[in-house]
Write a protein that holds these residues in place. Structure first.
Motif, short mmCIF file in Angstrom:
data_model
loop_
_atom_site.label_atom_id
_atom_site.label_comp_id
_atom_site.label_asym_id
_atom_site.label_seq_id
_atom_site.Cartn_x
_atom_site.Cartn_y
_atom_site.Cartn_z
N VAL A 152 5.20 -17.39 55.02
CA VAL A 152 5.04 -16.76 53.71
C VAL A 152 6.20 -17.09 52.79
O VAL A 152 6.00 -17.57 51.66
CB VAL A 152 4.89 -15.23 53.87
N TRP A 153 7.43 -16.81 53.24
CA TRP A 153 8.58 -16.98 52.36
C TRP A 153 8.79 -18.41 51.90
O TRP A 153 9.14 -18.64 50.72
CB TRP A 153 9.83 -16.44 53.05
N PRO A 154 8.61 -19.47 52.77
CA PRO A 154 8.75 -20.84 52.23
C PRO A 154 7.73 -21.15 51.14
O PRO A 154 8.07 -21.78 50.13
CB PRO A 154 8.54 -21.72 53.48
N TRP A 155 6.47 -20.69 51.34
CA TRP A 155 5.47 -20.96 50.30
C TRP A 155 5.77 -20.19 49.02
O TRP A 155 5.54 -20.70 47.92
CB TRP A 155 4.08 -20.58 50.82
N VAL A 156 6.29 -18.97 49.16
CA VAL A 156 6.65 -18.21 47.96
C VAL A 156 7.78 -18.90 47.22
O VAL A 156 7.76 -19.04 45.98
CB VAL A 156 7.04 -16.77 48.35
N ALA A 157 8.80 -19.36 47.98
CA ALA A 157 9.91 -20.08 47.33
C ALA A 157 9.43 -21.38 46.71
O ALA A 157 9.84 -21.75 45.60
CB ALA A 157 11.01 -20.35 48.37
N LEU A 158 8.55 -22.10 47.43
CA LEU A 158 8.01 -23.34 46.86
C LEU A 158 7.24 -23.07 45.58
O LEU A 158 7.37 -23.80 44.58
CB LEU A 158 7.10 -24.01 47.90
N TRP A 159 6.41 -22.02 45.56
CA TRP A 159 5.64 -21.69 44.36
C TRP A 159 6.56 -21.26 43.22
O TRP A 159 6.39 -21.68 42.08
CB TRP A 159 4.64 -20.59 44.70
N ARG A 160 7.54 -20.42 43.55
CA ARG A 160 8.36 -19.83 42.50
C ARG A 160 9.37 -20.81 41.93
O ARG A 160 9.60 -20.83 40.71
CB ARG A 160 9.07 -18.60 43.06
N HIS A 161 9.98 -21.64 42.80
CA HIS A 161 11.09 -22.48 42.34
C HIS A 161 10.71 -23.95 42.15
O HIS A 161 11.54 -24.70 41.63
CB HIS A 161 12.24 -22.40 43.36
N VAL A 162 9.50 -24.35 42.62
CA VAL A 162 9.12 -25.75 42.46
C VAL A 162 7.85 -25.90 41.66
O VAL A 162 7.82 -26.56 40.61
CB VAL A 162 8.96 -26.42 43.86
N LEU A 163 6.77 -25.28 42.14
CA LEU A 163 5.46 -25.52 41.51
C LEU A 163 5.38 -24.92 40.12
O LEU A 163 4.81 -25.54 39.21
CB LEU A 163 4.36 -24.94 42.41
N VAL A 164 5.91 -23.70 39.95
CA VAL A 164 5.83 -23.08 38.62
C VAL A 164 6.65 -23.86 37.58
O VAL A 164 6.13 -24.18 36.49
CB VAL A 164 6.29 -21.61 38.70
N PRO A 165 7.91 -24.24 37.86
CA PRO A 165 8.62 -25.06 36.86
C PRO A 165 7.95 -26.41 36.62
O PRO A 165 7.86 -26.87 35.47
CB PRO A 165 10.03 -25.22 37.47
N VAL A 166 7.47 -27.05 37.70
CA VAL A 166 6.79 -28.34 37.52
C VAL A 166 5.52 -28.17 36.71
O VAL A 166 5.19 -28.98 35.82
CB VAL A 166 6.51 -28.98 38.89
N GLY A 167 4.76 -27.11 36.97
CA GLY A 167 3.55 -26.85 36.20
C GLY A 167 3.85 -26.59 34.74
O GLY A 167 3.13 -27.09 33.85
N ARG A 168 4.90 -25.83 34.46
CA ARG A 168 5.25 -25.59 33.06
C ARG A 168 5.69 -26.88 32.37
O ARG A 168 5.33 -27.14 31.21
CB ARG A 168 6.37 -24.55 33.00
N ALA A 169 6.45 -27.70 33.11
CA ALA A 169 6.86 -28.98 32.53
C ALA A 169 5.66 -29.88 32.26
O ALA A 169 5.54 -30.51 31.21
CB ALA A 169 7.86 -29.68 33.46
N LEU A 170 4.72 -29.94 33.22
CA LEU A 170 3.52 -30.75 33.02
C LEU A 170 2.66 -30.20 31.88
O LEU A 170 2.07 -30.98 31.11
CB LEU A 170 2.70 -30.80 34.31
N LEU A 171 2.60 -28.88 31.76
CA LEU A 171 1.85 -28.29 30.66
C LEU A 171 2.47 -28.65 29.31
O LEU A 171 1.75 -29.03 28.36
CB LEU A 171 1.80 -26.76 30.84
N TRP A 172 3.78 -28.54 29.22
CA TRP A 172 4.44 -28.91 27.96
C TRP A 172 4.25 -30.40 27.69
O TRP A 172 3.98 -30.81 26.55
CB TRP A 172 5.92 -28.57 28.06
N LEU A 173 4.39 -31.24 28.74
CA LEU A 173 4.22 -32.68 28.55
C LEU A 173 2.78 -33.01 28.13
O LEU A 173 2.56 -33.85 27.25
CB LEU A 173 4.56 -33.39 29.87
N GLY A 174 1.79 -32.34 28.74
CA GLY A 174 0.41 -32.57 28.33
C GLY A 174 0.15 -32.12 26.91
O GLY A 174 -0.58 -32.78 26.16
N HIS A 175 0.77 -31.01 26.51
CA HIS A 175 0.61 -30.57 25.12
C HIS A 175 1.20 -31.59 24.15
O HIS A 175 0.60 -31.89 23.11
CB HIS A 175 1.29 -29.21 24.96
#
Length: 363
Positions: free
Chosen positions: A71-94
């Motif tokens: 649980v904790w590795p996936w939570v850390a991966l989601w919180r510290h990797v996937l969410v920032p990468v997703g926001r960056a990709l969203l801004w880049l796509g915009h």
């Protein structure tokens, strides 16, 4: 809340069969149930002890390990990797997709669409003029011509239809109706009456044959054999069930008494002697060891520790003083620090980052 007692259940008279089989059945069932109840209570106690001492701690440890591993590795991966990468990709796509498409729609496609709409309106106006001035008059003339031809064809068809209808009525319909009314209907009624009589007779014969050969013997078998046997078996089953319930309750009390006796015997044989040995032997011996061995050893260890710390502190001071003397001989005396005036200027000057005009610090 209803304080009245509920009415007692009606007591039905018991037959001699129930009274005769009750006591033997209860004795046999009690003898058979007591060992089962004792084993059951022992298994329950062992299961509770195992659950409290082994299974629940192991389950909590496995749950913590599962959370830490899955649980904790996936939570850390989601919180510290996937969410920032997703926001960056969203801004880049915009920036790379939405903004260029919006500019293309606003400055290219919209003017081009307005031009196409203007051309389409012009073509529509031309087609409307062609329809109103050319196609509509031609169509009206064709419709009037077709209406005249249709009227002529309808008149001819009406005459032909009347002749054909008269011939069909007098050559087919009237003879067929006469044949049905005077030949087929009487013959069908006679055949139906004859078939009904035959079926009624055959049904009566089959009914009485089935009743005599099957129903009456089955009814006699049920009334004089199966029903008495079923009532006897019901009485036996009810008594066996009551005996099982009574034996289970009594066996529970016996099992509880046996458990208490075993607990008392275990306390007398093992717990009380161990408690007496601990209280009368081990506790005085422990006090003597603590007062005459451990405390003097602890005092000596503390004294040795203090002496070692003082020696280390003296050696550290000596080394520090020798290092300072060596630096002074090699480099000389260090320069004293220059005094810095940290007060604010007296005169009126332009306000800077180093000045202030608040009520507490202004000149």
């Amino acid at each position: 809340m209803d304080l009245q007692k509920p009415p007692p259940e009606p007591q039905y008279p018991e037959g001699c069969l129930a009274v005769a089989i009750r006591i033997p059945v209860r004795i046999v069932v009690f003898v058979l149930v007591v060992p089962v109840r004792i084993v059951w209570d022992a298994l329950v106690v062992a299961g509770r002890f195992l659950t409290d001492t082994v299974l629940r701690p192991v389950g909590r440890a496995l749950l913590w390990i599962g959370r830490a591993v899955f649980v904790w590795p996936w939570v850390a991966l989601w919180r510290h990797v996937l969410v920032p990468v997703g926001r960056a990709l969203l801004w880049l796509g915009h920036v790379l997709v939405v903004v260029p498409l919006r500019w293309l729609y606003t400055h290219v496609l919209t003017p081009f669409g307005h031009g196409i709409a203007w051309v389409a309106r012009g073509i529509g106006a031309g087609l409307q003029w062609l329809y109103a001035r050319v196609l509509a008059p031609v169509g009206r003339g064709v419709v009037r011509l077709l209406k005249g031809v249709g009227i002529l064809l309808a008149a001819a068809g009406a005459g032909v239809y009347a002749v054909v209808a008269w011939l069909v009525r007098h050559l087919l319909v009237l003879p067929a109706r006469w044949l049905y009314d005077w030949v087929l209907a009487p013959v069908g009624r006679a055949l139906a009456w004859l078939a009904g009589s035959v079926v009624t007779a055959v049904g009566a014969v089959l009914y009485w044959t089935t009743r005599i050969l099957l129903v009456l013997p089955a009814l006699a078998l049920w009334r004089w054999v199966l029903a008495p046997v079923g009532r006897a078996l019901a009485v036996v089953a009810r008594e066996v069930g009551d005996a099982l319930g009574h034996a289970w309750r009594v066996a529970g009390r016996v099992s509880r008494a046996v458990g208490r006796a075993l607990g008392t015997l275990f306390r007398w044989i093992l717990v009380e002697p161990l408690h007496w040995v601990y209280r009368t032997v081990l506790t005085p011996v422990g006090h003597v060891v603590r007062d005459f061995v451990l405390r003097p050893a602890a005092e000596a260890a503390r004294a040795v520790g203090r002496s070692v710390r003082q020696a280390l502190a003296a050696a550290r001071d000596t080394v520090r003083q020798a290092r300072a003397d060596l630096r002074r001989m090699l480099l000389g005396e260090p320069l004293p620090p220059a005094a810095v005036d940290r007060r604010e200027p007296v005169g009126r000057e332009t306000r800077t980052l180093g000045s202030s005009t608040t009520a507490l610090t202004k000149d």
